[in-house]
Design a protein around this motif. Sequence first.
Motif, PDB file in Angstrom:
ATOM      1  N   LEU A  66       0.818  -1.219   0.000  1.00  0.00           N
ATOM      2  CA  LEU A  66       0.000   0.000   0.000  1.00  0.00           C
ATOM      3  C   LEU A  66       0.848   1.263   0.000  1.00  0.00           C
ATOM      4  CD1 LEU A  66      -2.939  -0.926   2.400  1.00  0.00           C
ATOM      5  CD2 LEU A  66      -3.165  -0.071   0.058  1.00  0.00           C
ATOM      6  N   GLU A  67       2.155   1.096   0.061  1.00  0.00           N
ATOM      7  CA  GLU A  67       3.107   2.207  -0.008  1.00  0.00           C
ATOM      8  C   GLU A  67       2.826   3.252   1.072  1.00  0.00           C
ATOM      9  OE1 GLU A  67       2.675   3.569  -4.027  1.00  0.00           O
ATOM     10  OE2 GLU A  67       3.822   1.888  -4.855  1.00  0.00           O
ATOM     11  N   ILE A  68       2.702   2.760   2.301  1.00  0.00           N
ATOM     12  CA  ILE A  68       2.385   3.636   3.433  1.00  0.00           C
ATOM     13  C   ILE A  68       3.677   4.239   3.984  1.00  0.00           C
ATOM     14  CG2 ILE A  68       1.398   3.736   5.748  1.00  0.00           C
ATOM     15  CD1 ILE A  68      -0.443   1.453   4.962  1.00  0.00           C
ATOM     16  N   ASP A  69       3.693   5.545   4.167  1.00  0.00           N
ATOM     17  CA  ASP A  69       4.865   6.250   4.687  1.00  0.00           C
ATOM     18  C   ASP A  69       4.830   6.395   6.198  1.00  0.00           C
ATOM     19  OD1 ASP A  69       5.961   6.866   2.075  1.00  0.00           O
ATOM     20  OD2 ASP A  69       4.340   8.310   1.879  1.00  0.00           O
ATOM     21  N   VAL A  70       3.639   6.609   6.750  1.00  0.00           N
ATOM     22  CA  VAL A  70       3.472   6.803   8.194  1.00  0.00           C
ATOM     23  C   VAL A  70       2.264   5.982   8.624  1.00  0.00           C
ATOM     24  CG1 VAL A  70       3.015   8.435  10.050  1.00  0.00           C
ATOM     25  CG2 VAL A  70       4.418   9.130   8.104  1.00  0.00           C
ATOM     26  N   ILE A  71       2.453   5.132   9.631  1.00  0.00           N
ATOM     27  CA  ILE A  71       1.336   4.312  10.079  1.00  0.00           C
ATOM     28  C   ILE A  71       1.313   4.226  11.594  1.00  0.00           C
ATOM     29  CG2 ILE A  71       2.663   2.155   9.864  1.00  0.00           C
ATOM     30  CD1 ILE A  71      -0.024   0.836   8.995  1.00  0.00           C
ATOM     31  N   GLY A  72       0.125   4.341  12.151  1.00  0.00           N
ATOM     32  CA  GLY A  72      -0.089   4.112  13.567  1.00  0.00           C
ATOM     33  C   GLY A  72      -0.596   2.698  13.776  1.00  0.00           C
ATOM     34  N   LEU A  73       0.060   1.951  14.645  1.00  0.00           N
ATOM     35  CA  LEU A  73      -0.348   0.585  14.963  1.00  0.00           C
ATOM     36  C   LEU A  73      -0.818   0.528  16.405  1.00  0.00           C
ATOM     37  CD1 LEU A  73       2.586  -1.415  13.309  1.00  0.00           C
ATOM     38  CD2 LEU A  73       0.339  -0.898  12.334  1.00  0.00           C
ATOM     39  N   LEU A  74      -1.913  -0.155  16.640  1.00  0.00           N
ATOM     40  CA  LEU A  74      -2.497  -0.262  17.974  1.00  0.00           C
ATOM     41  C   LEU A  74      -2.547  -1.722  18.402  1.00  0.00           C
ATOM     42  CD1 LEU A  74      -5.402   2.290  17.456  1.00  0.00           C
ATOM     43  CD2 LEU A  74      -3.132   2.718  18.429  1.00  0.00           C
ATOM     44  N   GLU A  75      -2.677  -1.924  19.733  1.00  0.00           N
ATOM     45  CA  GLU A  75      -2.582  -3.253  20.336  1.00  0.00           C
ATOM     46  C   GLU A  75      -1.237  -3.883  19.958  1.00  0.00           C
ATOM     47  OE1 GLU A  75      -6.087  -5.506  19.390  1.00  0.00           O
ATOM     48  OE2 GLU A  75      -7.400  -4.159  20.512  1.00  0.00           O
ATOM     49  N   THR A  76      -0.177  -3.184  20.327  1.00  0.00           N
ATOM     50  CA  THR A  76       1.189  -3.561  19.937  1.00  0.00           C
ATOM     51  C   THR A  76       2.098  -3.916  21.104  1.00  0.00           C
ATOM     52  OG1 THR A  76       1.770  -1.210  19.983  1.00  0.00           O
ATOM     53  CG2 THR A  76       1.150  -2.143  17.849  1.00  0.00           C
ATOM     54  N   ASP A  77       1.641  -3.743  22.346  1.00  0.00           N
ATOM     55  CA  ASP A  77       2.527  -4.023  23.482  1.00  0.00           C
ATOM     56  C   ASP A  77       2.494  -5.515  23.779  1.00  0.00           C
ATOM     57  OD1 ASP A  77       4.022  -4.139  25.748  1.00  0.00           O
ATOM     58  OD2 ASP A  77       2.993  -2.513  26.789  1.00  0.00           O
ATOM     59  N   LEU A  78       3.519  -6.216  23.335  1.00  0.00           N
ATOM     60  CA  LEU A  78       3.591  -7.671  23.497  1.00  0.00           C
ATOM     61  C   LEU A  78       4.648  -8.072  24.509  1.00  0.00           C
ATOM     62  CD1 LEU A  78       3.616  -8.552  19.677  1.00  0.00           C
ATOM     63  CD2 LEU A  78       1.690  -7.864  21.097  1.00  0.00           C
ATOM     64  N   GLN A  79       5.170  -7.102  25.264  1.00  0.00           N
ATOM     65  CA  GLN A  79       6.277  -7.382  26.169  1.00  0.00           C
ATOM     66  C   GLN A  79       5.775  -7.837  27.535  1.00  0.00           C
ATOM     67  OE1 GLN A  79       9.362  -7.740  25.744  1.00  0.00           O
ATOM     68  NE2 GLN A  79       9.833  -6.816  23.771  1.00  0.00           N
ATOM     69  N   ARG A  80       5.004  -8.912  27.493  1.00  0.00           N
ATOM     70  CA  ARG A  80       4.544  -9.564  28.710  1.00  0.00           C
ATOM     71  C   ARG A  80       4.615 -11.067  28.503  1.00  0.00           C
ATOM     72  NH1 ARG A  80       2.546  -6.039  32.159  1.00  0.00           N
ATOM     73  NH2 ARG A  80       2.048  -3.976  31.355  1.00  0.00           N
ATOM     74  N   ILE A  81       4.663 -11.811  29.614  1.00  0.00           N
ATOM     75  CA  ILE A  81       4.755 -13.267  29.532  1.00  0.00           C
ATOM     76  C   ILE A  81       3.619 -13.829  28.696  1.00  0.00           C
ATOM     77  CG2 ILE A  81       4.456 -15.365  30.901  1.00  0.00           C
ATOM     78  CD1 ILE A  81       6.148 -14.078  33.072  1.00  0.00           C
ATOM     79  N   ILE A  82       2.419 -13.312  28.899  1.00  0.00           N
ATOM     80  CA  ILE A  82       1.242 -13.857  28.235  1.00  0.00           C
ATOM     81  C   ILE A  82       1.276 -13.603  26.729  1.00  0.00           C
ATOM     82  CG2 ILE A  82      -0.273 -11.850  28.381  1.00  0.00           C
ATOM     83  CD1 ILE A  82      -1.225 -15.455  29.342  1.00  0.00           C
ATOM     84  N   MET A  83       2.125 -12.676  26.285  1.00  0.00           N
ATOM     85  CA  MET A  83       2.202 -12.362  24.855  1.00  0.00           C
ATOM     86  C   MET A  83       3.545 -12.749  24.252  1.00  0.00           C
ATOM     87  SD  MET A  83       0.607  -8.632  25.415  1.00  0.00           S
ATOM     88  CE  MET A  83      -0.870  -8.422  26.401  1.00  0.00           C
ATOM     89  N   GLY A  84       4.385 -13.430  25.033  1.00  0.00           N
ATOM     90  CA  GLY A  84       5.630 -13.947  24.497  1.00  0.00           C
ATOM     91  C   GLY A  84       6.815 -13.018  24.587  1.00  0.00           C
ATOM     92  N   ASN A  85       6.673 -11.857  25.254  1.00  0.00           N
ATOM     93  CA  ASN A  85       7.761 -10.870  25.296  1.00  0.00           C
ATOM     94  C   ASN A  85       8.294 -10.612  23.882  1.00  0.00           C
ATOM     95  OD1 ASN A  85       7.970 -12.286  28.212  1.00  0.00           O
ATOM     96  ND2 ASN A  85       8.659 -10.164  28.332  1.00  0.00           N
ATOM     97  N   ARG A  86       7.422 -10.100  23.042  1.00  0.00           N
ATOM     98  CA  ARG A  86       7.772  -9.844  21.638  1.00  0.00           C
ATOM     99  C   ARG A  86       7.702  -8.346  21.352  1.00  0.00           C
ATOM    100  NH1 ARG A  86       3.667 -12.510  18.060  1.00  0.00           N
ATOM    101  NH2 ARG A  86       2.224 -12.174  19.789  1.00  0.00           N
ATOM    102  N   ASP A  87       8.171  -7.968  20.173  1.00  0.00           N
ATOM    103  CA  ASP A  87       8.076  -6.583  19.712  1.00  0.00           C
ATOM    104  C   ASP A  87       7.980  -6.597  18.190  1.00  0.00           C
ATOM    105  OD1 ASP A  87       8.174  -3.919  19.131  1.00  0.00           O
ATOM    106  OD2 ASP A  87      10.238  -3.620  19.797  1.00  0.00           O
ATOM    107  N   THR A  88       6.760  -6.572  17.696  1.00  0.00           N
ATOM    108  CA  THR A  88       6.515  -6.619  16.256  1.00  0.00           C
ATOM    109  C   THR A  88       7.146  -5.445  15.532  1.00  0.00           C
ATOM    110  OG1 THR A  88       4.445  -7.806  16.572  1.00  0.00           O
ATOM    111  CG2 THR A  88       4.693  -6.616  14.504  1.00  0.00           C
ATOM    112  N   THR A  89       7.213  -4.295  16.194  1.00  0.00           N
ATOM    113  CA  THR A  89       7.681  -3.089  15.506  1.00  0.00           C
ATOM    114  C   THR A  89       9.137  -3.191  15.083  1.00  0.00           C
ATOM    115  OG1 THR A  89       8.348  -1.951  17.552  1.00  0.00           O
ATOM    116  CG2 THR A  89       6.063  -1.716  16.856  1.00  0.00           C
TER     117      THR A  89
END
Length: 1007
Positions: A757-780
């Motif tokens: 989609l050739e996006i230059d600026v994007i806001g992403l929500l529901e991105t905090d994965l740095q917890r045990i229940i979410m695998g301590n991840r960081d998609t960004t």
Amino acid sequence: MSKYKDKETGALVSFNAIWVSWIHTVLAYSAFLSALTIGIYLHYHKIVQNEHYGFPDEWFPSVSATIGDRYPERSFFMFFIAITSGMLPRREHPEPPVEAQANLAVSSHGPRFALVALWYILTAKRGSALPKFVAATGLFRTLTCGGWAYITSTDDHDWHDIFMISYLVATLPWTAGCLALSPPNAKAIKYRKYLAAAFFGTIPPLVYYFIQHKVYRVPGAYSTYALLEWSLILYDVAFDAVTALDFDTFEIVIKDVKGLSNGPSTMAYEGASFSPSEYGIGNGVASRPALNLEKEREKAVAGVFDAKFSWAEVLDTAAEVYLGFVFWSMLTSLGVVIWYFPLWHMGISGYEAFVMSTISPLLLGIKPIRSLVIHNLRACHFLSLAGLVAWQVKDPAYRLFTVGFGVAMACLSWAATLFSESVHKARLESKVLAWTVGLVMSSAIKFAWWTNNPIWPIMTDANGGHNGTGLALALLAVLRFTRKAPLNTGAFAEDRQTGTSLLSALGIGGLFFGLHSLLSDTSTMILWVWEGYPVRGPLAVTHGWFTIAAMTAGLLTGIRQPRLVSTWTVYGVGCVGAAVLTSYANWFGYYGGLVTAFYLTAIATPMLTVASKKSPAITYGLGFFVYNILVLFHVWVVAYAFVPGGPLVREHTEWIMIAMMLTLGAGVFNLTSMNARRPESHKPASLSRHRKYHTLALGAVNVFFLAAAYMRFPVNDYKPYHADSRVLTAGIWTIHFSLDNDMWSSEYRIRDLIKELEIDVIGLLETDLQRIIMGNRDTTQFLAEDLGMYVDYGPGPNKHTWGAALLSKFPIMNSTHHLLPSPVGELAPAIHATLDVYGELVDVFVFHSGQEEDEEDRRLQAEYLSRLMGASPRPSILLAYLVTKPLQGNYNTYASKLSGMHDVDASDWDRWCEYILYKQLQRVGYARVSRSTITDTELQVAKFVVPRSDEEKAEVAVVNGNFGKRNRRVNEHEVLEGWRFPGLFKGQGVRGHRYHVWSEPIYYKPS
């Protein structure tokens, strides 16, 4: 001294081997220094120029710019470096003692390969594999040196980097191996120690200045980096030059074995032989006791290397560490597959009960079961691998069942294994180290895979997984790991002096929670202290190794000084570190995190060792139960709206940290009481040996991490898609914690849609994965690096939100994180960032509003954010999740005179959550793109043109103030080609993504 045509011996030429070292040194230095001299003389201003600055800001050239870019300096370098190396001589006698004669059949050899061969001959001993390993490393370094020397970054950047990284990685074992194998020559040992210390001591400032140049773009930083880079070359060559102090024991003799040189047609030699003289004569070594020199040599390498080497022990260590990695991989995956269900149910689903899979060691309290498990450890470990097979199970519920069973068997098997080894100190410590080194390996591999684990059950070949390979290696590791019979099959090894099982269980619970929540990913604590731009603290990619280094130092200290790390003084230091991490941001907060990492890994070995000597049902069964309570506490501080009694602990991460340290304190009390009753014992030789192999395993993991960090280092070459048209394409998307509808990690699919989609600026929500229940991840991290974008993570994991992130092709000049008023419901995160868009400052707001049920929260949040947007005098864009209907309620606060913001299309009646608002920009397009199965929310995209001149800004202001003109739609052919959305998503689109609600994008043009 050279001799010619000694007819009695058949020798044509003989000379001392010291000349090999000198020739190698002279040629190697000539290669680099000739290129530097000629480059400075002919092309100084060109070779000091880099992507950011030139002379006079930059004043010294880097090695790559000097030797690889221009003629004739590149030719001089390649000429001398070619002479330095050659063909490796072939050994006819593979393992001669130093006293024996070694014949070489030589066709051609350069001084570099001759130097490696001579070093092997000098150090080779029967039954010792270390000299072979060091020689192979030396050969590998020589070949990779040729790789990066002859393939420059201009020729092929990827292969140049691969060869360079390989060369640097091989330098560590080569240096350590040479130190370990050094003959008892005091002067040579001293010089090697100094040069090795100088070489590795230069690397930290080298990395620092490279970061200053590459990330912060500091003028002159690259020149300082270049000086340090050249010093590494000098140290590296000088380290090999020290062999001149050892090679004077050799004489190289070229013989005519057939007598052809006596005739008129004599042309060449047949072979060469090395005949060493008696070592120590005439070199001043004999007066020094050999024993003291051997001790000095061992001290130089901290006792890690010695001449003894066993492939059996290497394989044992590799199998143990890999199985430890598998355990942590399965344990860290459990939370992710559990989280999928409350995520889709928007509340408690019942599947959360699987968090108790870890308490399976309680079964070991039943004597028949304990006996059955211990006598069948191989079968139990094999059954635990169900957690790795789970990726083959497509149904999410059944996949969770499979992972839960695998984790239960893994906890049961490891607890039984440690208990069975508890009567043998060396074997027990080896297994404990495997468990903890496995955690370090898990963190390193997650870093290399952008915070995902390639053998998790949410991974497949399509999203970067290597599940089949991981499973195959695990099967082999289990076979090796369980090849020895258990030592203790029933009776407890504890006595009254080992404290109580209850205190030990509390310590185990706190320990596993700390290791899992803070150290299972190297970016977790870094994101705790992240405060936005400008950068004032550590970055996940450039500074993540500091966490690994602290963990490594802690583990090594814990196994060498267990009594020291078990004291209340060290515990107090750990408490201070945890408090600083929790209370402060930026570098100071991270320093507290490093102290915490050091303490947790240091206390792990003594705590696990003591726990293994007690009833495993209590220490590990109850211990994992305590761990589970802390895990749930860890979730409830942010998910308080979804659980009964949740508001009692909302936003109290400090309570979690206190609970963790208190449970650890219970374990420390157990250790101190035990140490007070027991005299300190010296470690047996067998204990020292296995420690060396695990230390080497830690070193290998660190080297792997550094190589991955080099490959991941940000390039900062970020360009918008349509710079010629001055278009900014902005998007908003709720990515549902990077788990798609079928429980697969969705980063790759998210990446593909954003790119297409050739996006230059994007806001992403529901991105905090740095917890045990979410695998301590960081998609960004993955998205930013793969798409070439700057990233602001938003409020960190310790700020108790579901997360907001901003990715931008444009530099982020400043960003501020906000927690909006939320007296009843969830905390609402917001990012206010200022971007440099084509030379103009543009503000971007990324925001996630509160829940539908919390009306007052959403009203207060609307007022807060509207005032924040209204206070900005710059062109602005809001990318948000507002939870309101168009033209109703809080919508009229967001799009109002207070905020100065306009809806991208007020006639779009079908919205409820996602909105794009703007001001002082020319809106030219808007589209809604279906999500496929990636998430539960579509992607909305808008295109804006940034006004350049005062006239354009005045025109935009008029258009923004006239509702009719702002809503004038036009056909696609009426706008410039650079303003159009990609045609890829028209009609049926691709991969389930298409333009929907409207079948085509909408375009706008003022009258």
